[in-house]
Design an enzyme around this catalytic site. Structure first.
Site, short mmCIF file in Angstrom:
data_model
loop_
_atom_site.label_atom_id
_atom_site.label_comp_id
_atom_site.label_asym_id
_atom_site.label_seq_id
_atom_site.Cartn_x
_atom_site.Cartn_y
_atom_site.Cartn_z
CG ASP A 455 -0.54 -0.21 2.69
OD1 ASP A 455 0.71 -0.43 2.75
OD2 ASP A 455 -1.25 -0.24 3.22
C1 LAN Z 1 3.53 -1.26 10.22
C2 LAN Z 1 3.37 0.10 10.11
C3 LAN Z 1 2.54 0.64 8.75
C4 LAN Z 1 1.69 -0.48 8.41
C5 LAN Z 1 0.69 -0.04 7.10
C6 LAN Z 1 1.53 0.57 5.89
C7 LAN Z 1 -0.23 1.24 7.59
C8 LAN Z 1 -0.18 -1.13 6.62
O1 LAN Z 1 -1.09 -0.75 5.71
C9 LAN Z 1 0.83 -2.37 6.27
C10 LAN Z 1 1.81 -2.76 7.37
C11 LAN Z 1 2.38 -1.82 7.87
C12 LAN Z 1 3.68 -1.54 6.89
C13 LAN Z 1 2.99 -2.07 9.05
C14 LAN Z 1 3.24 -3.58 9.46
C15 LAN Z 1 3.82 -3.97 10.87
C16 LAN Z 1 4.77 -2.91 11.85
C17 LAN Z 1 5.94 -2.85 11.03
C18 LAN Z 1 3.74 -1.75 11.70
C19 LAN Z 1 2.47 -1.65 12.42
C20 LAN Z 1 4.54 -0.69 12.52
C21 LAN Z 1 5.31 -1.76 13.50
C22 LAN Z 1 4.82 -3.11 13.22
C23 LAN Z 1 6.02 -4.28 13.60
C24 LAN Z 1 5.39 -5.66 13.06
C25 LAN Z 1 6.46 -4.21 14.97
C26 LAN Z 1 7.28 -5.41 15.63
C27 LAN Z 1 6.21 -6.46 16.34
C28 LAN Z 1 5.99 -7.67 15.67
C29 LAN Z 1 4.71 -8.19 16.17
C30 LAN Z 1 6.72 -8.45 14.86
#
Ligand code: LAN
Length: 726
Positions: A455
């Site tokens: 996205d």
């Molecule tokens: C994020 C932040 C952005 C988010 C969006 C772009 C909003 C979404 O549409 C796709 C997934 C994504 C990129 C995403 C995936 C998981 C993240 C990276 C996070 C929520 C920010 C932190 C998180 C990450 C997994 C934290 C580590 C913890 C675990 C449970 C593995």
């Protein structure tokens, strides 16, 4: 240098902090004792409340060819505030403290502690302040995230952090937290990641930690359980954890650790049989309990690790693991994908190359991109920022609302566009690092981080095309040529699920590579949906928006795109719940997904009056509007998978609902006006909107803040209202 804050804790001087950013959007905080850098930027002044910047705010004199009214004023004041306060001059991005999760900072502290690297005093003091300021007001513990109840994971690791940072065990904050931890049964019930951190610190025995054998990487690549097919985050974390747990690394036991051992359990450390507690997880922490299959696999893996694994095989597996880690460090400019994997990777690098090696020192230095300072103190963020994601929305929203034509805002839109152009991937990953093609894609945060997200690619591509259509921006159109847009389309198409899994949908970083029932092997206990990629309605919606925008303006692969759009839209329709809602995974929650879905359907010509799906989607949102015109969805919706309201209406959720309804051409304009009036009523005198509640979420259970959303989506809602309805 330091003085005390209200709690009597030492704190640094907020006036001395500077935020240094580079042109790729990476930023770090510098405590500028000797005033080496220019004065604090408006963002820093505002963010740390060091100076009132209201007098600096520019106001627009641009003639929008409409009579000025409340709406115009709200829009212009909001836009002026957002651009002036949040824009950072070097990178063209909007810095923010991307906080919420309470299990990230420990990674920094553990890496520093086990390598005996000193934490600079100004950072140490602010890390303590952050942890103290986020303690639960009633019981003094911590949860998985900042608005959670106190849990064993949150309380045990944050307690340990405070102690390692030098807080006295008899300090009131520690006494209260320890009491809470004991009420929760002590650290023995910490979930898997908590156990791992504690084991590295020699505060838990590896016999009590479920294994993650590195040999899994050596399985045939075609097997569905090969880690190369897992979700990229889980893969990156367990890559390093596999090495650490199989090597059973623990740091040296020192007097402080001995004391902590005697504080975090309800009985003496020596009397605990850790091997009997591999599966002990405190009840309040448990979000995703183990399946019988996982317990059985764990049993086999423990047996294998204890009695069968020859030393040479362990060595070979660790060597192979390390070769992949090294490649990932190249792919991600030494950041790895996110802070959890980063901390574990730091420790592996220390073990392999030594704490005096350049590789290790470079890595430790890289923590500065994850650490962010704020009024509550300093913490490790969820990622190294939200730069690309926020900029893509900013550009689109300012164009869509015509604000981008105002000479006051043009420089900001140009800078954000230039930043997006710089942030597109132009190289592929290292051979053999289990990574897909990324050239042409965009990340969520910064290019150095190295991971394409579906996205983020779609939204950035759309923003760029929108700028390219405006003559006013002709002088910067050449910064990204159409060949590079074709690359984006290729990446995006490669990310769609076109095989047997969830046909037509988009996932986050990769297409789904293994059956979804692999979730039954989720070992983390506190998160849902982490094992493999899943279909996400929001990712699918954004991808539809990007692809359809591209198709309307360029010829490249038009037929293929049309076919792919069709199956994506079929997926969106199929994903709708019988009550008309869509479950959102990355924002809170049904309101967030509703907005994206309605926008995607609208781009392909489906509106309230010609589509049953859109009609039901709107009716669902409308049924949740409150007396005051606002919406109030709570983060509890994400956890419980059913719509839950908060006590009061919220500006961000209201904006999401209003955007969805306007784009779906919902016929009742009074209802929409009421929502807009609510948004305006919450605007502050200086044009800003206050933080009201946490906006984002991940893996169903963890909340995370998106500080720019309260500007981006309010402006979008009001701007669309002005354009489409007035
Ligand atoms: C994020 C932040 C952005 C988010 C969006 C772009 C909003 C979404 O549409 C796709 C997934 C994504 C990129 C995403 C995936 C998981 C993240 C990276 C996070 C929520 C920010 C932190 C998180 C990450 C997994 C934290 C580590 C913890 C675990 C449970 C593995």
């Amino acid at each position: 240098m330091f003085y005390s804050d209200t709690l009597g804790l030492p704190r640094t001087d907020p006036k001395k902090w500077k935020l240094i950013t580079n042109e790729l959007g990476q930023g770090y905080w510098y405590y500028d004792v000797y005033n080496q850098y220019p004065e604090q930027t408006p963002f820093v002044k505002h963010h740390l409340s060091t100076e009132d910047i209201d007098d600096e705010l520019p106001s627009s004199s641009y003639d929008f060819k409409r009579k000025s009214n409340d709406l115009d004023e709200a829009l212009n004041k909001g836009a002026s505030f957002f651009t002036h306060i949040l824009q950072d001059d070097n990178s063209g991005t909007f810095p923010c403290q991307y906080k919420g999760p309470m299990f990230m900072t420990i990674g920094y502290i553990v890496s520093m502690y086990v390598s005996k690297t000193e934490i600079p005093e100004h950072i140490r003091v602010e890390l303590i302040r952050y942890i103290v300021n986020t303690a639960h007001p009633v019981d003094g513990g911590w949860g998985l995230h900042s608005v959670d109840k106190s849990t064993c994971l949150g309380t045990s690791i944050n307690y340990v952090c405070l102690r390692l940072l030098g807080m006295d065990k008899n300090h009131e904050v520690c006494t209260r937290a320890r009491e809470k931890l004991h009420k929760l049964g002590g650290a023995i019930g910490a979930p898997h990641w908590g156990k791992i951190y504690l084991a590295l610190l020699n505060l838990y025995d590896w016999d009590g930690v479920n294994p993650a054998p590195p040999e899994l990487w050596a399985l045939p690549k075609s097997l569905p359980i090969h880690p190369g097919k897992w979700w990229v985050h889980t893969r990156a974390i367990y890559l390093a954890v596999g090495y650490l747990s199989a090597s059973r690394y623990q740091c040296e036991l020192d007097p402080l650790l001995k004391e902590i051992r005697s504080e975090i359990y309800t009985k003496s450390y020596e009397d605990i049989d850790f091997s009997k507690n591999r599966n002990t997880v405190c009840g309040v922490d448990l979000y995703y309990p183990h399946s019988k299959t996982l317990n059985f696999c764990n049993y086999l893996m423990v047996f294998y690790g204890k009695y069968l694994r020859p030393n040479w095989l362990l060595k070979a597996a660790n060597n192979y693991t390390y070769s992949i880690i090294k490649k990932e460090l190249v792919n991600t400019s030494n950041l790895t994908i996110a802070p959890v994997s980063f901390a574990f990777t730091c420790i592996v690098v220390m073990l392999e190359e030594g704490k005096d090696s350049k590789t290790f020192k470079d890595l430790i230095d890289g923590f500065k991109y994850y650490l962010f300072h704020g009024e509550q103190g300093m913490c490790v963020m969820g990622t190294d920022g939200v730069q690309v994601w926020d900029c893509a929305f900013f550009v689109q929203i300012f164009i869509m609302t015509d604000l981008a034509l105002d000479p006051l805002y043009m420089p900001y839109v140009s800078k954000a566009y230039e930043f997006l152009c710089r942030s597109q991937f132009d190289t592929e990953c290292e051979e053999g690092s289990f990574r897909d093609s990324r050239k042409g894609g965009w990340p969520f945060s910064t290019k150095p981080q190295g991971y394409t997200v579906s996205d983020c690619t779609a939204e950035a591509m759309k923003a760029i095309i929108m700028v390219k259509q405006l003559n006013q921006y002709k002088h910067i159109h050449h910064l990204l040529d159409s060949k590079r847009l074709n690359d984006s389309v290729d990446v995006l198409l490669s990310l769609q699920n076109t095989g047997s899994f969830e046909y037509g949908s988009f996932s986050t970083y990769e297409p789904i590579k293994a059956p979804l029932f692999l979730e039954s092997l989720n070992p983390a206990e506190v998160f849902g949906n982490i094992m493999v990629e899943y279909p996400y309605v929001e990712c699918t919606d954004s991808s539809v928006l990007g692809l359809s925008y591209f198709k309307d303006n360029f010829d490249y692969k038009r037929d293929i795109i049309s076919k792919r759009l069709k199956i994506a839209l079929d997926y969106i329709r199929k994903a709708q719940h019988p009550n008309g809602s869509w479950y959102g995974c990355w924002g809170v929650c049904f309101t967030y997904a509703g907005m994206f879905a309605l926008e995607a359907l609208a781009t392909e010509g489906e509106y309230y009056d010609n589509s049953e799906v859109v009609k039901r989607g709107c009716d669902f949102l409308v049924s949740k509007q409150r007396e005051d015109g606002g919406w109030s969805e709570s983060m509890k919706s994400s956890e419980l998978h059913t719509y839950v309201e908060s006590e009061r209406s919220l500006v961000v959720q209201t904006s999401w609902a209003i955007i969805g309804l306007i784009l779906a051409k919902y016929p009742d304009q009074d209802l929409i006006k009421k929502g807009c009036d609510f948004i305006i009523s919450r605007q502050q005198e200086n044009g800003s909107w206050n933080f009201e509640d946490i906006e984002g979420v991940f893996n169903h259970s963890c909340a995370i803040e998106y500080p720019s959303y309260r500007y981006l989506f309010t402006i979008k809602a009001l701007g669309l209202y002005k354009k489409n309805i007035l």
